[in-house]
Design a protein around this motif. Structure first.
Motif, PDB file in Angstrom:
ATOM      1  N   VAL A 118       3.174   5.990  12.656  1.00 33.46           N
ATOM      2  CA  VAL A 118       3.242   4.710  13.352  1.00 33.46           C
ATOM      3  C   VAL A 118       1.903   4.272  13.947  1.00 33.46           C
ATOM      4  O   VAL A 118       1.542   3.109  13.914  1.00 33.46           O
ATOM      5  N   SER A 119       1.131   5.224  14.445  1.00 29.74           N
ATOM      6  CA  SER A 119      -0.103   4.825  15.118  1.00 29.74           C
ATOM      7  C   SER A 119      -1.258   4.614  14.156  1.00 29.74           C
ATOM      8  O   SER A 119      -2.303   4.115  14.546  1.00 29.74           O
ATOM      9  N   VAL A 120      -1.090   5.045  12.921  1.00 31.64           N
ATOM     10  CA  VAL A 120      -2.196   4.903  11.977  1.00 31.64           C
ATOM     11  C   VAL A 120      -1.806   4.011  10.805  1.00 31.64           C
ATOM     12  O   VAL A 120      -2.516   3.935   9.819  1.00 31.64           O
ATOM     13  N   VAL A 121      -0.698   3.317  10.977  1.00 29.35           N
ATOM     14  CA  VAL A 121      -0.185   2.565   9.838  1.00 29.35           C
ATOM     15  C   VAL A 121      -1.174   1.491   9.397  1.00 29.35           C
ATOM     16  O   VAL A 121      -1.281   1.177   8.216  1.00 29.35           O
ATOM     17  N   ASP A 122      -1.941   0.977  10.354  1.00 28.89           N
ATOM     18  CA  ASP A 122      -2.923  -0.037   9.984  1.00 28.89           C
ATOM     19  C   ASP A 122      -3.984   0.509   9.052  1.00 28.89           C
ATOM     20  O   ASP A 122      -4.640  -0.233   8.333  1.00 28.89           O
ATOM     21  N   ARG A 123      -4.188   1.820   9.121  1.00 28.89           N
ATOM     22  CA  ARG A 123      -5.233   2.398   8.275  1.00 28.89           C
ATOM     23  C   ARG A 123      -4.727   2.742   6.886  1.00 28.89           C
ATOM     24  O   ARG A 123      -5.485   3.204   6.056  1.00 28.89           O
ATOM     25  N   GLN A 124      -3.433   2.550   6.673  1.00 28.36           N
ATOM     26  CA  GLN A 124      -2.887   2.921   5.372  1.00 28.36           C
ATOM     27  C   GLN A 124      -2.867   1.736   4.415  1.00 28.36           C
ATOM     28  O   GLN A 124      -2.225   1.766   3.393  1.00 28.36           O
TER      29      GLN A 124
END
Ligand SMILES: Nc1ncnc2c1ncn2[C@@H]1O[C@H](COP(=O)(O)OP(=O)(O)OP(=O)(O)O)[C@@H](O)[C@H]1O
Ligand SMILES: Nc1ncnc2c1ncn2[C@@H]1O[C@H](COP(=O)(O)OP(=O)(O)OP(=O)(O)O)[C@@H](O)[C@H]1O
Ligand SMILES: [Mg+2]
Ligand SMILES: [Mg+2]
Lengths: 509, 355, 332, 332
Positions: free
Chosen positions: A355-361
């Motif tokens: 959830v906290s790194v979803v922007d990086r995926q």
């Protein structure tokens, strides 16, 4: 042989294919203090829920005082004198303190009408028994985790119980409160009441118990008199391996501090906090209940933006007004209350992890690239040894310790520079704890700064270069990690009891 | 990093591999599967009861002109419900924005406008509707996220506000006489398919991409299941909520445009029965009313099921109240099936696994 | 239950002539659908009686459908479905005439005959038939209200909703008549919305009465307005002091007319309107379109001498005024 | 700040007073006994509905079917009584409607408790089912000739006096029903184990079961009781309107739910009070029934209602957010 109060024979229980309990037998005698130990997810809580009628076993028999009970439900169990302090407390956030404590007793006596005065009286007595004072009319949701736990304890103590089951009752308590609780338990024993005690803190297990049952992977491994066991044997039974107490070798403070706060303050919560944290350091932060350390951590993470003072990251002055700011400065925070603050219980493990790194995926067209996402998830599950049937299973089906690893993995996946951990091993078993500590140390060795908030003195001692102590919103001292003993800790508090102003700045600057 | 662990996790062997297995999909998405079965059953029942009217091309094309409006609105409702809220203002938004668009096209457009000019005014009208839809949604989102008013109150109030504004703008009258070209969108076909259906399909694809494939969608679902943890997890709740309601408003505006193209008129009170219906479709399609979960495929199937029912019963000339009665029963059957379905299957399978 | 279909009303007994020529001939039987604004209200239940009676008398397959909620969207859907069912004719009482234009256009393109009612000016229809001219009907009600009020004093008007065209036209017709003929009367509150709900109508009257304690008259458009208002009048003990007129059906209003809480109601018999529509539909289907012209007798009471405007807008003179003297003559 | 000053009841009360002051300053008639009585009268049926909504929402559920249950109960009870040519005490009518409501409510309760279905879905479904069944199989035609005893009861007033302008100001007898129901619900919630169980269930259903509450029993109780109340409310509506209309009341559920949520009943369950719910309802009823007094033209009324709901809830929500953000100070 003393009378068996409760006897479980050949209990088996599975959840949607997960075998939580396999052929477990357990006997608890009148007036004994029995400890249940085992790693996270080995089935302790499930066994307790079977005992208290919350879960019906798939196989096996339950005898209460020699009588076979086929269809036990919670109400009957309570009637039969079984009181449980659940791991998640099971308090009602929307009700008052008085009601939370007294309601279940009224219910058990099959009262149909509510007498508010009697309820308040009962609640007052119960709190006095545990030795705390709380506003009886306060809503429980306004209280801290520790207060909630104390309420759950008081509630169980007020009943005419024959057996009190305590599923990790001390996770949120301070040393002092733990000692008070132990006194209460001794008192109960003298009254002939049996106690079933679950804890991951081995000191507590040895301090209290007469007999110890160890579980592993849903099976009972051994039941033994406490005096016939020592720490190493217990750990071996629990984990099937040897674990030694190790210490983190501090890296040398090099270069610029990673984090520096200058007289940081938040109205009503803390003030004049000046501290430094260097890359590779693990700094402990401890203090009494309500000392403001949680607020400090949440300030650094942008949840409660500070109202005074300065924060420097890597030598540069920064403003942290929101979690976004904090994440941008690569600060990660593992919160105190896993269930409400840390986890999305109904959502899958996979989603909780990313959830906290979803922007990086993001891949093509800003879409989430599932292939890398799944690879990330898989690697973290393996790295932290999260025991789960499938990454797509809801995280609520995991045991406490595995849930904590999920939260930890989430923030490790974010590749932080500064990792703030609030109670990283609360409710985590000795084996997992060791794993989590190893992970934290490795991170620190890679140059990450760690701020570890904990009540667990051995944990602080083993892992921290330095330990900061807070009281009433101020830093009152700093100690070398390895020298941080309970005696020193108690001493620091007493010293500061009268002369608060002196310790205001602390020794941290 | 490798950590010595005594017990290695037993990884789910299928996870992360991209093979499609129907059995696995059925197991995972049992609810969708059951909804699918129910949809087919309803379709078959209706086809059997009145084969000569129900099973005709005309009948399908008539349905295809009917359900896109409610389908798009149900998507808007779904978004709000995934966030843990609800949007009662979608119909108000649809009517207000479409009235604005119609005013652009009818009142502003000079009578002697040429084809090019008329196209420009139409484009302007559409743009105006979409922008105002987003603004309506942002108002809702702002009141929910920033002020902290429960969504049901916000959108109940804004529903009245939007419809009220529409009434003030039109004095309650319909705006008629939209350009010919525009209403041919609502009643015409493109490559043999009704245009509203194509618009609906486009909405489905975009919402699917947004909710299931974009980070935003994942954040939305996480926020819906636990707002506190979302805050601690670094999600900007305010931004996500603003976006969600703005999107919901945008979809409502699209629905409004489909409606005015279909009816060639804009009016303040069109489609008021769609509000409860869209909630019904959303929950029947598997959206969790407490937030966090929602599947677009479920919405599509629920819309189709209700349309089959509605058209099938119309063909039987039973009263419309009977239709309500049957809808209620179907909805509850779907839910009961979802509840006892998995248990029943599990119980059946259990002996195999315990060997 | 409510489905007591072919019950003959006193006025209905006279319509033997309505069916005479088309029914017995044994000609082609048509499927004629009637779509109304809303089902489950007294008004359209009465219309259903007419629809059924016409079917029985003539042998055509007639049936009525309508939405369960007052919403144009649902009406559009029903008509879409009817087109797919290939009915021969659709007779419609539109909730919102404008919203139906495209779908009715589609129907006509498929060769379905469309007859409308209460939709003056509708484009995509073969004929629109009005029981009367809406503005004139409003004025007729106003005449009655003025008479009851002694042509002086304050009055208020309500509509079911601001978006219902016919209600708005009645109100405007009434207001215009008052402005022209009754200068001593004054409209203190106009076009209050009652949402077709008796309780709301009653509350609106009470509230207006507080703002304007000298209120002497009430004119309601929706079928529930007058009854709601009469209830408030009766409870406030204002029988004979505050005069209520409006559109309603006798069965609902009888007790208020008798108690004096209501002065007069106006209506037209929806059953007759249904027969008139169906009759027109059959005529068009049988290719007798040319016969429909000024002064024609449809053979339905109230539609014996049609007025025609622009070739396809027909007007009857079918309104009925009912007071306590003749309320006993009606049983619906 | 003391605890009650942080409560939503406090803020809704404040806003209500503010609203009173504003309306009163625009039109003094607002504070007349007639107006206050009328406000209460308008709140009689919604007041009972508000109790239904409050109880269900506190228990952690939601019910959108209570208007459908009310309508079903009142209409079918009226039909039954008429079929029996009943002319006995009104108590029988209320008991009959209540019993029908109780059965329908129990259907909700059983579905929710035993199949563990989400309440919103169940009640959406049953609401559609109940009213569909009623209008298809029981009847769709308004009943205006109530049994004589009911009609007489509808005219009874608990207080009655002549106000200015010869207007009779009164409160119908049914207000006592509402008062009794409000007290009963408040009493149940505060002083019975069931009531506290409802709060506990709404706060944390898992914990509630663990300390020995039976969620199944509590849910059946709540939905059944709500059905009972709704049935009584329906019969009250019938006697007050002196007619029974099978499409009455439908569609009021969302406004009622919004009103009680406005009064501090948290939609997620576990929080709220009868007092708050009543204040919230009163706020909505006052807004709805004062626009004419203030002189707002009818075209603007909806807009104003919408804006007032937003502003009212906004202020309350903002204040609560602000005051709960203030923590107890840790600093010595
Ligand atoms: N409701 C449930 N549904 C599915 N699986 C469950 C459920 N409750 C427990 N489990 C599973 O059963 C196993 C035993 O869980 P349990 O909570 O009893 O462990 P525990 O020994 O109490 O662990 P901890 O020390 O972390 O609290 C775990 O694998 C857990 O995932
Ligand atoms: N929302 C709130 N409203 C009122 N008081 C609160 C609220 N939250 C916390 N408090 C009170 O503030 C004090 C600080 O609580 P908190 O547990 O957050 O402190 P802490 O610094 O995290 O200490 P610890 O970690 O040891 O619990 C407690 O006395 C608690 O009761
Ligand atoms: Mg446990
Ligand atoms: Mg804390």
């Amino acid at each position: 042989m003393p009378n068996a109060l409760i006897e479980l024979k050949g209990i088996a229980k599975s959840f949607a294919g997960v075998h939580a309990l396999k052929d477990v037998s357990l006997r608890i005698d009148q007036g004994e203090i029995h400890c249940l130990a085992g790693e996270n997810g080995c089935g302790k809580s499930t066994l307790i829920k079977v005992m208290s009628g919350v879960h019906a076993p798939d196989h096996g028999e339950i005898y209460l005082e020699g009588q076979l009970r086929t269809q036990l439900n919670p109400f009957e169990a309570i009637q039969a004198g079984i009181q449980v302090i659940y791991q998640d407390f099971s308090v009602f956030p929307n009700l008052s303190v008085a009601e939370n404590i007294a309601l279940s007793g009224e219910l058990a006596r099959r009262r149909k009408w509510i007498d508010w005065r009697r309820m308040r009286r009962t609640a007052k007595e119960a709190l006095a028994k545990v030795g705390i004072e709380l506003d009886l009319d306060a809503k429980v949701e306004e209280l801290s985790v520790a207060d909630k736990q104390l309420i759950a304890i008081s509630r169980a103590l007020m009943q005419r119980a024959k057996l009190i089951v305590m599923d990790e009752p001390t996770t949120a308590l301070t040393q002092k409160e733990v000692r008070a609780l132990f006194d209460v338990i001794e008192g109960l024993k003298r009254d002939g009441i049996s106690i079933l005690f679950v804890s991951h803190k081995l000191e507590e297990v040895f301090a209290l118990s007469e007999r110890i049952t160890v579980m592993r992977n849903g099976r009972r491994v051994v039941t033994e008199e406490a005096r016939n066991l020592n720490r190493e044997m217990l750990v071996y039974h629990m984990t099937g391996r040897q674990i030694e107490e190790t210490h983190y070798e501090a890296a040398n403070k090099t270069g610029k501090p990673l984090l520096r706060t200058d007289r940081l303050g938040l109205a009503g919560c803390f003030e004049e906090i000046s501290l430094e944290l260097y890359p590779g350091e693990i700094v402990g932060l401890t203090g009494l209940l309500g000392s403001g350390r949680t607020e400090l951590a949440e300030s650094l993470f942008g949840l409660l933006p500070a109202t005074a003072g300065r924060i420097e990251i890597g030598g540069e002055s920064v403003r942290i007004r929101s979690v976004r700011d904090a994440v941008r400065h690569r600060i990660a925070y593992v919160p105190e209350d896993r269930l409400t603050e840390g986890l999305f219980l109904q959502q899958s493990i996979e989603r909780n992890l990313i959830v906290s790194v979803v922007d990086r995926q993001k891949g093509r067209l800003g879409m989430v690239d599932r292939r890398t996402l799944k690879a990330t998830v898989r690697s973290w599950i393996e790295k932290l040894g999260i025991k789960a049937p499938s990454p797509l299973a809801p995280v609520k089906t995991l045991s406490g310790g595995n849930q904590q690893r999920v939260v930890l993995a989430r923030w490790l996946a974010a590749n932080p520079k500064l990792l703030i951990l609030n109670g990283p091993s609360v409710g985590v078993d000795i084996g997992s704890k060791e794993d989590i500590h190893q992970a934290i140390r490795q991170l620190a060795a890679q140059g990450i700064g760690v701020l570890m908030i904990s009540d667990d003195l051995p944990e602080l001692r083993q892992n921290c270069n330095r330990v900061l102590v807070m009281k009433r919103g101020r830093l009152i001292g700093e100690v070398e990690g390895q020298t941080f003993t309970p005696e020193l800790w108690a001493q620091m508090h007493e010293e500061n009891a009268g002369s608060e102003t002196e310790g205001k700045r602390g020794d941290s600057a | 990093m490798s950590i010595p662990t005594a017990k290695r996790p037993e990884p789910d062997s299928s996870y992360g591999r991209f093979s499609f297995s129907l059995r696995r999909w059925m197991a995972q998405d049992g609810n969708l599967m059951r909804l699918f079965v129910i949809m087919i059953v309803v379709w078959a029942a209706m086809a059997m009861l009145s084969p000569r009217t129900f099973l005709t091309i005309d009948s399908f094309s008539s349905m295809a002109f009917q359900f896109p409006e409610i389908g798009i609105l149900a998507l808007a409702m779904m978004l709000a419900m995934i966030s843990g809220g609800i949007d009662l203002s979608i119909v108000g938004t649809a009517n207000l924005t479409s009235i604005l668009a119609a005013m652009m096209m009818v009142r502003l457009m000079p009578a002697d406008a040429g084809a090019g000019e008329s196209a420009m005014y139409m484009a302007l009208g559409v743009l105006c509707a979409l922008v105002s839809g987003v603004l309506c949604g942002l108002l809702n989102g702002w009141a929910v996220a920033k002020i902290g008013i429960p969504p049901i109150l916000v959108t109940l109030g804004s529903m009245q506000l939007f419809i009220g504004l529409a009434i003030v703008l039109t004095e309650g009258k319909a705006i008629v006489g939209l350009p010919e070209a525009f209403s041919s969108i609502g009643n015409g076909t493109l490559v043999g398919l009704p245009v509203p259906l194509l618009v609906f399909a486009a909405c489905i694809v975009s919402v699917y991409a947004l909710v299931n494939r974009r980070p935003f969608g994942i954040k939305l679902q996480m926020l819906g299941s636990n707002p506190t943890a979302a805050r601690y997890g670094g999600i900007d709740n305010t931004a996500v909520l603003l976006k969600t309601y703005a999107l919901s408003g945008l979809l409502a505006a699209v629905a409004g445009l489909v409606i005015i193209a279909h009816t060639n008129s804009a009016k303040a009170d069109y489609g008021t029965s769609y509000i409860l219906q869209s909630i019904l479709i959303a929950v029947m399609g598997g959206v969790n009313p407490n937030g966090g979960f929602g599947k677009i495929a479920g919405i599509v199937m629920a819309v189709l099921t209700l349309q089959f029912l509605s058209s099938g019963l119309n063909a039987l000339h039973v009263g419309n109240f009977f239709k309500d009665f049957v809808w209620g029963i179907v909805l509850i059957l779907v839910m009961v099936a979802n509840e006892i379905g998995p248990k029943w299957r599990w119980r059946r399978r259990q002996p195999e696994s315990s060997v | 239950g409510g489905g007591d279909g072919g019950k003959a009303s006193p006025s209905g007994s006279a319509d033997g002539g309505a069916s005479g020529d088309s029914g017995s001939a044994g000609g082609k039987k048509y499927k004629i659908a009637t779509v109304v604004k809303l089902t489950g209200v007294a008004w359209f239940d009465r219309m259903n009686d007419g629809v059924k009676a016409f079917g029985q008398e003539t042998g055509h397959e007639t049936f009525m459908q309508g939405p369960q909620k007052a919403d144009a969207a649902l009406q559009v859907q029903i008509i879409e479905d009817l087109i797919a069912q290939k009915v021969d004719a659709i007779t419609v009482v539109p909730f919102s005439a404008e919203a139906l234009e495209p779908v009715l256009k589609k129907a006509r393109e498929k060769g379905i005959v469309v007859i409308t009612h209460e939709a003056d000016g509708m484009v995509n229809t073969d004929f629109n038939i009005e029981a009367f001219d809406n503005l004139e009907y409003g004025a007729f009600l106003m005449d009655n209200l003025a008479q009851a009020m002694g042509e002086t004093g304050e009055y208020m008007t309500t509509v079911g909703s601001l978006t219902t065209t016919s209600h708005m036209q009645w109100e405007e017709g009434a207001y215009k008549r008052q402005q022209e003929k009754y200068p001593n009367m004054k409209a203190v509150a106009r076009k209050l919305e009652t949402n077709d709900d008796q309780k709301t109508a009653s509350e609106k009257l009470r509230e207006t009465l507080k703002a304007y304690p000298n209120l002497k008259g009430f004119q309601g458009a929706s079928g529930n307005d007058a009854a709601g208002a009469a209830l408030a009048v009766e409870e406030s003990g204002l029988n004979g002091k505050l005069h209520v007129v409006g559109t309603s059906v006798p069965s609902v209003s009888a007790k208020f007319l008798e108690s004096g809480a209501m002065s007069m109601i106006g209506f037209w018999d929806p059953a007759e309107a249904a027969k008139a529509m169906d009759k027109l539909a059959v005529m068009v289907l049988e290719g007798k379109k040319d016969e429909i012209k000024e002064g024609m007798d449809l053979g339905v009471p109230g539609y014996e001498s049609l007025k025609v405007r622009d070739g396809k807008y027909l007007y009857g003179s079918a309104w009925v005024g009912v007071t306590k003297d003749n309320v006993k003559d009606y049983d619906f | 700040m003391t605890r009650w000053a942080r409560s939503s009841e406090f803020y809704v009360g404040l806003i209500l007073l503010l609203l009173f002051a504003i309306i009163g300053s625009r039109n003094g008639a607002f504070f007349s006994a007639a107006n206050l009585f009328d406000l209460i009268r308008s709140a009689i049926v919604p007041g009972i509905f508000a109790m239904c909504a409050t109880m269900v929402i506190i228990s952690g559920g939601i019910d959108v079917s209570f208007p459908a249950i009310a309508t079903f109960s009142m209409f079918s009870a009226t039909k039954l009584l008429l079929a029996w040519h009943f002319d006995g005490p009104v108590f029988v009518a209320f008991a009959l409607a209540g019993a029908i409501g109780l059965c329908l409510g129990l259907i909700n309760g059983l579905l929710i408790a035993y199949f563990r279905l989400p309440a919103l879905i169940v009640t959406l479904g049953t609401s559609s089912m109940f009213s569909g069944f009623l209008l298809t199989f029981v009847g769709s035609r308004q009943v205006s000739n109530l049994p004589a005893s009911l009609d007489r009861f509808g005219k009874l007033q608990v207080v009655k006096f002549a106000g200015e302008g010869g207007i009779t100001v009164g409160l119908p007898m049914t207000v006592l029903f509402t008062a009794a129901i409000v007290l009963a619900v408040a009493g149940i919630l505060k002083y019975t184990m069931i009531g506290r169980g409802i709060y506990a269930l709404g706060g944390d259903p898992v914990s509630a079961e663990r300390i020995g509450f039976s969620a199944k029993f509590l849910q059946c109780f709540v939905y059944g009781f709500v059905g009972l109340l709704a049935g009584i409310a329906g019969m009250i509506q019938t006697t007050m309107m002196r007619s029974s209309n099978p499409v009455d009341l439908l569609g009021t559920e969302l406004l009622i739910i919004a009103a009680v949520v406005l009064g501090g009943v948290r939609i997620t369950g576990g929080h709220g009070s009868v007092l708050g719910a009543l204040l919230g309802l009163l706020l909505i009823v006052t807004i709805q029934n004062s626009l004419i007094l203030v002189g707002i033209p009818s075209y603007w009324q909806r807009l104003v209602i919408g804006a007032l709901i937003l502003v009212g809830t906004g202020i309350a929500a903002y204040q609560i957010k602000r005051s709960s953000a203030k923590r107890k100070s840790i600093l010595a």
